[in-house]
Design a protein around this motif. Sequence first.
Motif, PDB file in Angstrom:
ATOM      1  N   VAL A   1       0.851  -1.195   0.000  1.00 41.02           N
ATOM      2  CA  VAL A   1       0.000   0.000   0.000  1.00 41.02           C
ATOM      3  C   VAL A   1       0.887   1.245   0.000  1.00 41.02           C
ATOM      4  CG1 VAL A   1      -1.736   1.309   1.308  1.00 41.02           C
ATOM      5  CG2 VAL A   1      -1.864  -1.194   1.210  1.00 41.02           C
ATOM      6  N   LEU A   2       0.601   2.180  -0.921  1.00 44.23           N
ATOM      7  CA  LEU A   2       1.366   3.427  -0.968  1.00 44.23           C
ATOM      8  C   LEU A   2       0.907   4.366   0.146  1.00 44.23           C
ATOM      9  CD1 LEU A   2       1.571   4.367  -4.765  1.00 44.23           C
ATOM     10  CD2 LEU A   2       3.345   3.364  -3.339  1.00 44.23           C
ATOM     11  N   SER A   3       1.848   5.102   0.729  1.00 44.14           N
ATOM     12  CA  SER A   3       1.528   6.056   1.806  1.00 44.14           C
ATOM     13  C   SER A   3       1.018   7.379   1.236  1.00 44.14           C
ATOM     14  CB  SER A   3       2.772   6.317   2.675  1.00 44.14           C
ATOM     15  OG  SER A   3       3.158   5.149   3.329  1.00 44.14           O
ATOM     16  N   GLN A   4      -0.017   7.289   0.428  1.00 40.32           N
ATOM     17  CA  GLN A   4      -0.639   8.481  -0.164  1.00 40.32           C
ATOM     18  C   GLN A   4      -2.093   8.150  -0.475  1.00 40.32           C
ATOM     19  OE1 GLN A   4       2.061   8.499  -3.573  1.00 40.32           O
ATOM     20  NE2 GLN A   4       0.365   7.947  -4.939  1.00 40.32           N
ATOM     21  N   PHE A   5      -2.890   9.191  -0.685  1.00 36.64           N
ATOM     22  CA  PHE A   5      -4.309   8.975  -0.982  1.00 36.64           C
ATOM     23  C   PHE A   5      -4.587   8.943  -2.480  1.00 36.64           C
ATOM     24  CE2 PHE A   5      -4.652  10.123   3.457  1.00 36.64           C
ATOM     25  CZ  PHE A   5      -5.674   9.303   3.904  1.00 36.64           C
ATOM     26  N   SER A   6      -3.759   9.635  -3.266  1.00 36.38           N
ATOM     27  CA  SER A   6      -4.003   9.676  -4.708  1.00 36.38           C
ATOM     28  C   SER A   6      -3.528   8.386  -5.366  1.00 36.38           C
ATOM     29  CB  SER A   6      -3.277  10.878  -5.322  1.00 36.38           C
ATOM     30  OG  SER A   6      -1.897  10.790  -5.045  1.00 36.38           O
TER      31      SER A   6
ATOM     32  N   THR B   1      -2.230   4.753 -10.614  1.00 35.14           N
ATOM     33  CA  THR B   1      -2.842   3.791 -11.530  1.00 35.14           C
ATOM     34  C   THR B   1      -4.064   3.189 -10.835  1.00 35.14           C
ATOM     35  OG1 THR B   1      -1.526   1.929 -10.738  1.00 35.14           O
ATOM     36  CG2 THR B   1      -0.598   3.190 -12.560  1.00 35.14           C
ATOM     37  N   PRO B   2      -5.075   2.764 -11.582  1.00 34.98           N
ATOM     38  CA  PRO B   2      -6.316   2.263 -10.969  1.00 34.98           C
ATOM     39  C   PRO B   2      -6.121   1.053 -10.051  1.00 34.98           C
ATOM     40  CG  PRO B   2      -6.583   2.540 -13.350  1.00 34.98           C
ATOM     41  CD  PRO B   2      -5.132   2.761 -13.047  1.00 34.98           C
ATOM     42  N   ASN B   3      -5.135   0.212 -10.368  1.00 36.85           N
ATOM     43  CA  ASN B   3      -4.936  -1.020  -9.588  1.00 36.85           C
ATOM     44  C   ASN B   3      -4.051  -0.832  -8.362  1.00 36.85           C
ATOM     45  OD1 ASN B   3      -6.470  -2.313 -11.504  1.00 36.85           O
ATOM     46  ND2 ASN B   3      -4.683  -2.911 -12.724  1.00 36.85           N
ATOM     47  N   GLN B   4      -3.510   0.364  -8.200  1.00 37.85           N
ATOM     48  CA  GLN B   4      -2.590   0.622  -7.101  1.00 37.85           C
ATOM     49  C   GLN B   4      -3.356   0.776  -5.788  1.00 37.85           C
ATOM     50  OE1 GLN B   4      -0.305   4.292  -7.595  1.00 37.85           O
ATOM     51  NE2 GLN B   4       1.473   2.964  -7.723  1.00 37.85           N
TER      52      GLN B   4
END
Length: 196
Positions: free
Chosen positions: A15-20, A23-26
Amino acid sequence: MPKHRYIVFYKPYGVLSQFSKDTPNQSTLQDYISVPDVYPVGRLDSDSEGLLLLTNHGQLQHKLCHPRFGHHRTYWVQVERVPNMDALDKLEQGVVIKNYRTQPAKVKLLSQEPLLPERIPPIRFRKNVPTSWLEITLTEGKNRQVRRMTASVGFPTLRLVRIQIAHLKLDTLQVGEWRDLTPEEVKLLQKLVFLK
Protein backbone atom coordinates in the motif's frame (compact mmCIF):
# COMPACT_ATOMS: atom_id res chain seq x y z
CA MET A 1 -11.59 26.24 14.19
CA PRO A 2 -11.74 22.67 12.81
CA LYS A 3 -11.01 19.85 15.24
CA HIS A 4 -7.66 18.19 14.76
CA ARG A 5 -7.67 14.47 14.00
CA TYR A 6 -4.84 12.12 14.88
CA ILE A 7 -5.00 8.58 13.50
CA VAL A 8 -2.74 5.55 13.65
CA PHE A 9 -2.99 3.00 10.85
CA TYR A 10 -1.48 -0.47 10.40
CA LYS A 11 -0.33 -0.13 6.80
CA PRO A 12 -0.32 -3.41 4.88
CA TYR A 13 2.41 -4.49 2.50
CA GLY A 14 1.96 -3.11 -1.03
CA VAL A 15 0.00 0.00 0.00
CA LEU A 16 1.37 3.43 -0.97
CA SER A 17 1.53 6.06 1.81
CA GLN A 18 -0.64 8.48 -0.16
CA PHE A 19 -4.31 8.98 -0.98
CA SER A 20 -4.00 9.68 -4.71
CA LYS A 21 -3.87 6.78 -7.16
CA ASP A 22 -1.30 6.90 -9.96
CA THR A 23 -2.84 3.79 -11.53
CA PRO A 24 -6.32 2.26 -10.97
CA ASN A 25 -4.94 -1.02 -9.59
CA GLN A 26 -2.59 0.62 -7.10
CA SER A 27 -3.53 0.24 -3.44
CA THR A 28 -3.35 3.50 -1.43
CA LEU A 29 -4.55 4.89 1.89
CA GLN A 30 -7.81 5.79 0.13
CA ASP A 31 -8.71 2.07 0.15
CA TYR A 32 -8.59 1.95 3.96
CA ILE A 33 -9.19 5.39 5.47
CA SER A 34 -12.33 7.42 4.79
CA VAL A 35 -11.46 10.37 7.06
CA PRO A 36 -11.19 13.55 4.94
CA ASP A 37 -8.17 15.86 4.96
CA VAL A 38 -5.74 13.77 7.02
CA TYR A 39 -2.25 13.20 5.68
CA PRO A 40 0.56 10.82 6.65
CA VAL A 41 3.34 12.10 8.88
CA GLY A 42 6.36 10.82 6.99
CA ARG A 43 5.90 7.68 4.96
CA LEU A 44 6.43 3.96 4.76
CA ASP A 45 7.47 2.52 1.40
CA SER A 46 4.91 0.30 -0.31
CA ASP A 47 7.03 -2.77 0.51
CA SER A 48 7.15 -1.84 4.23
CA GLU A 49 4.39 -2.48 6.75
CA GLY A 50 3.28 -1.18 10.09
CA LEU A 51 2.49 1.96 12.00
CA LEU A 52 1.63 5.13 10.11
CA LEU A 53 0.50 8.33 11.84
CA LEU A 54 -1.94 10.59 9.98
CA THR A 55 -3.26 14.01 10.98
CA ASN A 56 -4.83 17.23 9.71
CA HIS A 57 -2.72 19.23 12.19
CA GLY A 58 -0.30 20.85 9.73
CA GLN A 59 2.08 22.39 12.26
CA LEU A 60 2.52 19.11 14.13
CA GLN A 61 2.98 17.23 10.87
CA HIS A 62 5.65 19.72 9.72
CA LYS A 63 7.57 19.50 13.01
CA LEU A 64 7.50 15.70 13.13
CA CYS A 65 8.78 15.48 9.54
CA HIS A 66 11.58 18.04 9.99
CA PRO A 67 15.04 16.37 10.00
CA ARG A 68 16.08 18.37 13.09
CA PHE A 69 13.26 16.81 15.07
CA GLY A 70 14.60 13.42 16.15
CA HIS A 71 11.81 11.26 17.53
CA HIS A 72 12.17 7.51 17.95
CA ARG A 73 10.88 5.07 15.35
CA THR A 74 11.20 1.36 16.05
CA TYR A 75 11.17 -1.38 13.42
CA TRP A 76 11.21 -5.17 13.38
CA VAL A 77 13.44 -6.14 10.50
CA GLN A 78 13.81 -9.60 9.01
CA VAL A 79 17.20 -9.96 7.34
CA GLU A 80 19.00 -12.62 5.36
CA ARG A 81 21.34 -14.71 7.54
CA VAL A 82 22.29 -13.92 11.17
CA PRO A 83 24.29 -10.71 11.72
CA ASN A 84 27.43 -11.02 13.85
CA MET A 85 28.41 -8.58 16.62
CA ASP A 86 30.57 -6.58 14.21
CA ALA A 87 27.61 -5.91 11.91
CA LEU A 88 25.33 -5.02 14.85
CA ASP A 89 27.99 -2.62 16.23
CA LYS A 90 28.32 -0.91 12.84
CA LEU A 91 24.54 -0.43 12.61
CA GLU A 92 24.48 1.02 16.14
CA GLN A 93 27.36 3.43 15.54
CA GLY A 94 26.13 4.58 12.14
CA VAL A 95 26.96 3.47 8.61
CA VAL A 96 27.67 5.43 5.45
CA ILE A 97 24.89 5.24 2.86
CA LYS A 98 24.89 7.48 -0.21
CA ASN A 99 27.65 9.76 1.21
CA TYR A 100 25.73 10.20 4.47
CA ARG A 101 26.56 8.73 7.88
CA THR A 102 23.46 7.57 9.73
CA GLN A 103 22.88 8.70 13.31
CA PRO A 104 23.60 6.19 16.10
CA ALA A 105 20.78 3.66 16.43
CA LYS A 106 19.65 1.08 18.97
CA VAL A 107 19.93 -2.39 17.48
CA LYS A 108 19.28 -5.80 18.99
CA LEU A 109 19.10 -9.30 17.57
CA LEU A 110 15.76 -10.84 18.59
CA SER A 111 16.03 -14.31 20.12
CA GLN A 112 12.85 -15.42 18.37
CA GLU A 113 10.63 -14.35 15.50
CA PRO A 114 8.17 -11.64 16.62
CA LEU A 115 4.45 -12.38 16.60
CA LEU A 116 3.28 -10.82 13.36
CA PRO A 117 0.54 -11.70 10.90
CA GLU A 118 1.65 -13.47 7.73
CA ARG A 119 2.70 -11.08 5.02
CA ILE A 120 0.72 -11.22 1.78
CA PRO A 121 2.52 -12.13 -0.39
CA PRO A 122 5.01 -13.97 1.88
CA ILE A 123 8.72 -13.20 1.64
CA ARG A 124 10.78 -15.26 -0.78
CA PHE A 125 11.96 -18.29 1.19
CA ARG A 126 15.35 -19.84 0.45
CA LYS A 127 15.96 -23.22 2.02
CA ASN A 128 19.73 -22.80 2.35
CA VAL A 129 19.71 -19.22 3.66
CA PRO A 130 18.62 -18.69 7.27
CA THR A 131 16.90 -15.47 8.33
CA SER A 132 16.86 -13.54 11.59
CA TRP A 133 15.00 -10.59 13.11
CA LEU A 134 16.43 -7.33 14.41
CA GLU A 135 14.79 -4.56 16.41
CA ILE A 136 16.13 -1.22 15.19
CA THR A 137 15.28 2.15 16.72
CA LEU A 138 16.20 5.28 14.73
CA THR A 139 15.84 8.98 15.45
CA GLU A 140 15.81 9.90 11.77
CA GLY A 141 13.86 8.70 8.77
CA LYS A 142 15.68 9.03 5.48
CA ASN A 143 14.37 7.35 2.34
CA ARG A 144 14.68 3.53 2.59
CA GLN A 145 17.16 4.04 5.42
CA VAL A 146 16.72 0.74 7.29
CA ARG A 147 17.02 -1.30 4.08
CA ARG A 148 20.15 0.61 3.04
CA MET A 149 21.67 0.24 6.51
CA THR A 150 21.26 -3.55 6.72
CA ALA A 151 22.43 -3.98 3.11
CA SER A 152 25.56 -1.90 3.82
CA VAL A 153 26.68 -4.40 6.48
CA GLY A 154 25.86 -7.42 4.28
CA PHE A 155 22.45 -8.50 5.60
CA PRO A 156 19.69 -7.50 3.15
CA THR A 157 16.24 -6.70 4.55
CA LEU A 158 13.51 -9.17 3.61
CA ARG A 159 10.63 -7.76 5.67
CA LEU A 160 10.26 -4.44 7.47
CA VAL A 161 7.54 -3.59 10.00
CA ARG A 162 7.39 -0.29 11.91
CA ILE A 163 6.02 -1.09 15.35
CA GLN A 164 6.37 2.24 17.15
CA ILE A 165 6.59 6.02 16.58
CA ALA A 166 7.60 7.85 19.78
CA HIS A 167 5.09 6.51 22.37
CA LEU A 168 2.57 5.28 19.77
CA LYS A 169 2.49 1.51 19.19
CA LEU A 170 0.73 -0.96 16.92
CA ASP A 171 -0.67 -2.76 19.99
CA THR A 172 -3.96 -4.47 19.09
CA LEU A 173 -4.37 -2.95 15.61
CA GLN A 174 -4.77 -5.55 12.88
CA VAL A 175 -3.36 -5.15 9.36
CA GLY A 176 -5.44 -2.55 7.47
CA GLU A 177 -7.12 -1.17 10.64
CA TRP A 178 -6.92 2.38 11.97
CA ARG A 179 -8.03 4.16 15.12
CA ASP A 180 -8.07 7.66 16.56
CA LEU A 181 -5.47 8.47 19.18
CA THR A 182 -6.72 8.64 22.75
CA PRO A 183 -6.75 12.10 24.41
CA GLU A 184 -3.78 10.99 26.52
CA GLU A 185 -1.80 9.93 23.42
CA VAL A 186 -2.59 13.27 21.74
CA LYS A 187 -1.45 15.17 24.81
CA LEU A 188 1.85 13.27 24.93
CA LEU A 189 2.38 13.77 21.19
CA GLN A 190 1.79 17.53 21.40
CA LYS A 191 4.06 17.78 24.43
CA LEU A 192 6.78 15.86 22.60
CA VAL A 193 6.52 18.06 19.51
CA PHE A 194 5.88 21.53 20.88
CA LEU A 195 8.04 21.43 24.02
CA LYS A 196 11.09 19.98 22.27
